[in-house]
Motif scaffolding. Structure first.
Motif, short mmCIF file in Angstrom:
data_model
loop_
_atom_site.label_atom_id
_atom_site.label_comp_id
_atom_site.label_asym_id
_atom_site.label_seq_id
_atom_site.Cartn_x
_atom_site.Cartn_y
_atom_site.Cartn_z
N ASN A 138 0.82 -1.22 0.00
CA ASN A 138 0.00 0.00 0.00
C ASN A 138 0.85 1.26 0.00
O ASN A 138 0.51 2.26 0.63
N GLN A 139 1.97 1.24 -0.72
CA GLN A 139 2.85 2.40 -0.79
C GLN A 139 2.39 3.33 -1.92
O GLN A 139 2.39 2.95 -3.09
N VAL A 168 -0.52 6.19 -7.71
CA VAL A 168 -0.87 4.77 -7.75
C VAL A 168 -0.42 4.11 -6.46
O VAL A 168 0.53 4.54 -5.82
N MET A 169 -1.12 3.05 -6.08
CA MET A 169 -0.72 2.24 -4.94
C MET A 169 0.17 1.12 -5.44
O MET A 169 -0.10 0.50 -6.48
N VAL A 218 4.92 9.14 -1.91
CA VAL A 218 4.13 10.19 -1.29
C VAL A 218 4.45 10.32 0.19
O VAL A 218 4.43 11.42 0.76
N ASN A 219 4.79 9.22 0.84
CA ASN A 219 5.01 9.23 2.30
C ASN A 219 6.33 9.89 2.69
O ASN A 219 6.38 10.65 3.67
N SER A 262 12.89 8.36 -4.18
CA SER A 262 12.76 8.16 -5.62
C SER A 262 12.10 6.82 -5.92
O SER A 262 12.56 5.78 -5.46
N GLU A 263 11.05 6.85 -6.73
CA GLU A 263 10.33 5.63 -7.10
C GLU A 263 10.42 5.33 -8.60
O GLU A 263 10.12 4.21 -9.02
#
Length: 356
Positions: free
Chosen positions: A268-269, A280-281, A304-305, A309-310
């Motif tokens: 759930n990130q 998006v999750m 978001v948290n 970098s994703e």
């Protein structure tokens, strides 16, 4: 049932109920996923770690081999509030020490406050706290597991979907989940899968259209051969990576990575795309992150948290990487289009960019 002791960094020892006997050291981490325990336990990225499940009941829908992500359980030990008999039987067959009937809420809070910790487990009829402390003393930092790639990678070249009509993917196995291979094969790609220490000559021999670096466990700096492959094929073909693969690509191209306090492990990130503002999750399992993308790569997605970098891209060199797991399993399918984006980088009329 057996006696069970869990010794954590600092020397604190927690008593639980032993379900599978054995002793082991490992880095203590937790996952917030409340389903997908079969996929998590067979994820090679958990190699050399002791996995704590924050969800209180693990094993409530059985064990089905079709959900496995690899051919064995990878965590060196398992901790939960309650483990069902069926999952205990599976872990026993795998020889993985398991403990339950302890307060996993407190344990997860400790990890969040102190960071991922070194740990030792001792389970058995006659074990003592000292046995767990001995395992703690033997526990190595993740960066010290310099041979971790050899524990999770295939030993020789394997072809998946040989008759595929799509692009040919030169796939570097640093501890890949099976669902990543499935996601590429479902799009009719031919996946030429190589060990983590394959040479450039090995890759060139199959004439791939794309280089893909998989997920995997541990410190990305211990995957130097995979880094060198990225360096050598930069500009000759598109490059993609997932999780550890993103970190390896960044390190290879002048970026930098760092160890996180307690990592991202769960389903759930939230991830925001900086170009579309779409959130998006995602499913994640990593303890390292890209702290500096370097000059070639641009950050395109952020967590978001915590702002890590994703996603990294380079339009000039045709590179796409993601820190999370677009294939999910377990988790949401919000980002499955990543695999379409990757394969779309391969076009017949595209002239290669030659690196300086």
């Amino acid at each position: 049932m057996y006696k069970a002791y869990v010794a954590v960094e600092g020397g604190h020892v927690i008593e639980g109920r032993g379900r599978v006997p054995g002793t082991t050291p490992g880095e203590l981490v937790f996952t917030t996923a409340y389903t997908g325990y079969e996929e998590s336990l067979t994820d090679p990225s958990y190699e050399e770690q002791i996995l704590t499940f924050s969800y209180p009941l693990i094993g409530n829908y059985g064990v089905r081999e079709s959900r496995f992500e690899s051919d064995r359980v990878h965590p060196s030990g398992v901790i939960a509030r309650e483990l069902t008999d069926e999952i205990v039987e599976w872990l026993s067959d795998e020889g993985v020490p398991a403990v339950d009937q302890l307060d996993t809420r407190d344990l997860v809070i400790d990890i969040r406050e102190e960071g991922a910790m070194q740990c030792g487990i001792a389970v058995g009829e006659d074990v003592t706290e000292e046995d767990a402390l001995e395992q703690l003393d033997a526990c190595k930092e993740m960066s010290e597991h310099t041979d971790i790639g050899s524990k999770v990678s295939i030993e020789q070249h394997v072809t998946h979907n040989e008759s595929g009509s799509g692009p040919t993917v030169g796939f570097i196995d640093c501890g890949a989940k099976g669902s990543i291979i499935d996601s590429l094969v479902e799009r009719d790609a031919t996946v030429e899968m190589f060990p983590h220490d394959a040479t450039a000559a090995d890759i060139s021999a199959v004439d791939p259209d794309l280089l893909f670096v998989s997920n995997g466990p541990g410190d990305p700096e211990n995957f130097e051969t995979a880094e060198s492959l990225v360096e050598q094929f930069l500009g000759e073909m598109p490059i993609a990576g997932i999780c550890l693969g993103q970190q390896v690509v960044a390190n290879a191209l002048g970026g930098d990575t760092t160890k996180m306090d307690f990592g991202h492990r769960g389903v759930n990130q939230p991830v925001r795309d900086l170009r579309t503002d779409r959130v998006v999750m995602t499913t994640q399992n990593h303890g390292y992150a890209v702290s500096d993308p370097g000059e070639i790569l641009s950050v395109t997605q952020l967590n978001v948290n915590d702002g890590t970098s994703e996603g990294l891209d380079s339009a000039e060199y045709d590179i796409i990487t993601r820190q999370y797991h677009p294939e999910a399993n377990p988790g949401p399918n919000d980002s499955l289009d990543f695999f379409d984006e990757v394969l779309e980088m391969v076009t017949e009329d595209k002239s290669p960019v030659i690196a300086d």
